[in-house]
Design a protein around this motif. Structure first.
Motif, short mmCIF file in Angstrom:
data_model
loop_
_atom_site.label_atom_id
_atom_site.label_comp_id
_atom_site.label_asym_id
_atom_site.label_seq_id
_atom_site.Cartn_x
_atom_site.Cartn_y
_atom_site.Cartn_z
N GLU A 1 78.99 -1.14 -11.66
CA GLU A 1 78.70 -0.12 -10.65
C GLU A 1 79.34 1.20 -11.08
O GLU A 1 80.43 1.20 -11.64
N VAL A 2 78.66 2.29 -10.78
CA VAL A 2 79.22 3.62 -11.02
C VAL A 2 79.48 4.26 -9.67
O VAL A 2 78.56 4.44 -8.87
N LEU A 3 80.75 4.55 -9.40
CA LEU A 3 81.16 5.13 -8.13
C LEU A 3 81.42 6.62 -8.30
O LEU A 3 81.92 7.06 -9.34
N ILE A 4 81.11 7.38 -7.26
CA ILE A 4 81.32 8.83 -7.31
C ILE A 4 82.02 9.31 -6.05
O ILE A 4 81.80 8.76 -4.96
N PHE B 1 84.61 6.75 -1.95
CA PHE B 1 83.62 6.70 -3.02
C PHE B 1 82.35 6.03 -2.51
O PHE B 1 82.36 5.32 -1.50
N LYS B 2 81.29 6.25 -3.23
CA LYS B 2 80.04 5.52 -2.99
C LYS B 2 79.35 5.36 -4.34
O LYS B 2 79.72 6.02 -5.33
N GLN B 3 78.35 4.48 -4.39
CA GLN B 3 77.63 4.29 -5.64
C GLN B 3 76.79 5.53 -5.93
O GLN B 3 76.20 6.13 -5.01
N LEU C 1 83.85 13.15 -9.64
CA LEU C 1 84.72 12.14 -10.24
C LEU C 1 83.95 10.81 -10.24
O LEU C 1 83.55 10.32 -9.18
N TYR C 2 83.75 10.26 -11.43
CA TYR C 2 83.02 9.00 -11.57
C TYR C 2 83.96 7.89 -12.02
O TYR C 2 84.75 8.07 -12.96
N VAL D 1 88.14 -1.03 -12.98
CA VAL D 1 87.66 0.25 -13.52
C VAL D 1 87.91 0.29 -15.03
O VAL D 1 89.05 0.13 -15.48
N VAL D 2 86.84 0.53 -15.79
CA VAL D 2 86.97 0.56 -17.25
C VAL D 2 86.87 1.98 -17.82
O VAL D 2 87.20 2.19 -18.99
#
Length: 371
Positions: free
Chosen positions: A178-181, A195-197, A167-168, A150-151
Motif C-alpha cells: 500500500e502507498v499512503l499519503i 494518512f490515506k491510500q 509525504l508518501y 514501512v519500507v
C-alpha cells in the motif's frame, strides 16, 4: 551271479557317489553364487539403504533448511536493496510526470515534514490511516510484527514552498503493498498524523509490482500528453494551489495549472476535445481529462470529464468572490452532479481554509440544496 550282484552293487554305489559328487559339485557354485549374490545384494541394498537414508536425511534436512530458509526468505525478502533501487528509479520517472521533485528518506536521513521527522516519527504511535490509529514501523525487509511495515519514505518537502508538500509511505499492510499519503501540515486535536491510500494508480500499481519482483513503469500517455495539449482555457483565477477542509476535518489540496489538475496527489492532464471527433473513438488515456468552460449561477466553471467518458456530469471547478470580515476573499468551488452542486470549498491559504472550515455561502448551491 554273485559277480553280477557285486558289479551291480559297485555300479550302484559308484553311480550314487557320482550323483552325490555331481550334486555337491553343482550345488556349491549355485550356493556360492547365491550367497555371493545375496551377500552382494544385501550389501548393495544395505549400502543403498544407508545412502538413501542419508540422502533422505540430507534431503529432509535440506528441505527443512530450504523450507525454513524459504520461509525466512519469504518473510525477510518481501523488500530488499534491489527493490529499493528499482523504486528509486521508478520515482525518478514518476515525479517528472507530476512536475514534482521527490527525495528518499530512511532512519539515517529523516525528512522535516512540517516540523515532524520521518520515518523516525513512526515509532511515536502517532500514525492514523483512514482516521484509525494503527501500529506501524520502519522495516528494511517488509517483515515485522506491526500492521504496517514501512519500507520506503518519499517526500517533496525540500522542493515545495507553497504549503503543498506530500509525504508518501510505501508499506506492507499485513503483507500487502500500500502507498499512503499525507499532506497534513498542522497538529490535529487527537494528536495523530492522518494518512490515506494514494489515489494515484500509477504509483500504487508500480509499488505493488516491485514488491512482487516485477518491473514498474510509468505509462507513456503522460509524457505524450505534453506534446499534444491544446491552448489552455483554464481561467487565471483558478491557477494556484487551493486548500480546503472537508466535512470530516481532513485537509485537501487542489493544484491547477494551464494544463494539469492535481488533487491529493492524483494528477490529470487537461485537453480539449476536437468537436469533429467521436469521443468514443479516442485513444484511451487514463490520465487525461477533457476540459470545457461553463457558466453556471454566475460562476465561470471549468468542467472536467474523463477523456473517454461518454456519460455523466464530470467535475466542476470555479472561483467566486465572497465576503469575510468585511473583506473580499476568493473561494474556489468544487462541484459535481447534474446541477453542478458544491461538494467543497477551497481557499488560497491553509490558515484561511481552517478559519472558514464548514462555512457556507447563501449564493452557492450545495449538494444539501439539491432536490
Amino acid at each position: 551271479m554273485r559277480l553280477n550282484r557285486k558289479l551291480v552293487l559297485f555300479l550302484v554305489f559308484t553311480g550314487l557317489m557320482m550323483v552325490v559328487t555331481a550334486c555337491a559339485s553343482n550345488k556349491q557354485p549355485a550356493f556360492a553364487n547365491k550367497d555371493s549374490s545375496t551377500s552382494t545384494q544385501k550389501k548393495t541394498v544395505k549400502d543403498s539403504t544407508r545412502k538413501n537414508q542419508s540422502d533422505v536425511s540430507a534431503s529432509s534436512s535440506s528441505e527443512g533448511t530450504s523450507s525454513s530458509s524459504g520461509s525466512t526468505k519469504h518473510e525477510t525478502t518481501r523488500w530488499n536493496s534491489a527493490k529499493a533501487a528499482a523504486l528509486h528509479k521508478f520515482m525518478d520517472q514518476w515525479q517528472q510526470t507530476m512536475d514534482q521533485q521527490y527525495e528518499s528518506y530512511t532512519p539515517a536521513k529523516n525528512v522535516n515534514f512540517y516540523g515532524v521527522k520521518y520515518p523516525n516519527e513512526l515509532a511515536q504511535k502517532t500514525t492514523a490511516v483512514d482516521d484509525q490509529q494503527v501500529s506501524i514501523e520502519w522495516s528494511d525487509t517488509g517483515s515485522g510484527t506491526k500492521e504496517y511495515e514501512v519500507v520506503a519514505v518519499y517526500s517533496d518537502a525540500e522542493h515545495t514552498q507553497n504549503m503543498g508538500e506530500h509525504l508518501y509511505l510505501f508499506a506492507l499492510h499485513n503483507g500487502q503493498p500500500e502507498v499512503l499519503i499525507t499532506q497534513q501540515n498542522q497538529g490535529m486535536p487527537n494528536h495523530l498524523i492522518h494518512f490515506k491510500q494514494t489515489e494515484n494508480k500509477v504509483l500504487s500499481t508500480g509499488f505493488a509490482n516491485l514488491v512482487k519482483g516485477q518491473s514498474a513503469t510509468v505509462p507513456n500517455s503522460s509524457s505524450q500528453s505534453k506534446s499534444q495539449k491544446t491552448a489552455s482555457i483554464v481561467p487565471a483565477a483558478l491557477k494556484r494551489t487551493w486548500y480546503g477542509y472537508d466535512q470530516d476535518g481532513k485537509l485537501n489540496t487542489v493544484t491547477i495549472t494551464d494544463d494539469t489538475l492535481t488533487a491529493d496527489g492524483s494528477k490529470v492532464y487537461l485537453h480539449v476535445h476536437d468537436s469533429n471527433t467521436d469521443s468514443s473513438q479516442n485513444t484511451e488515456h487514463s490520465d487525461w481529462a477533457s476540459v470545457s468552460q461553463q457558466s453556471i449561477r454566475g460562476i465561470n466553471f471549468v468542467n472536467l470529464k474523463g477523456w473517454n467518458q461518454t456519460a455523466g456530469a464530470g467535475e466542476y471547478y470555479g472561483v467566486k468572490q465572497e465576503s469575510y470580515n468585511g473583506q473580499s476573499i476568493e473561494v474556489m468551488v468544487e462541484a459535481g452532479g447534474a446541477g453542478a452542486w458544491c461538494s467543497q470549498t477551497y481557499y488560497n491559504t491553509v490558515d484561511l481554509a481552517q478559519k472558514m472550515q464548514g462555512q457556507k455561502y447563501d449564493d452557492i448551491t450545495y449538494y444539501d440544496d439539491a432536490d
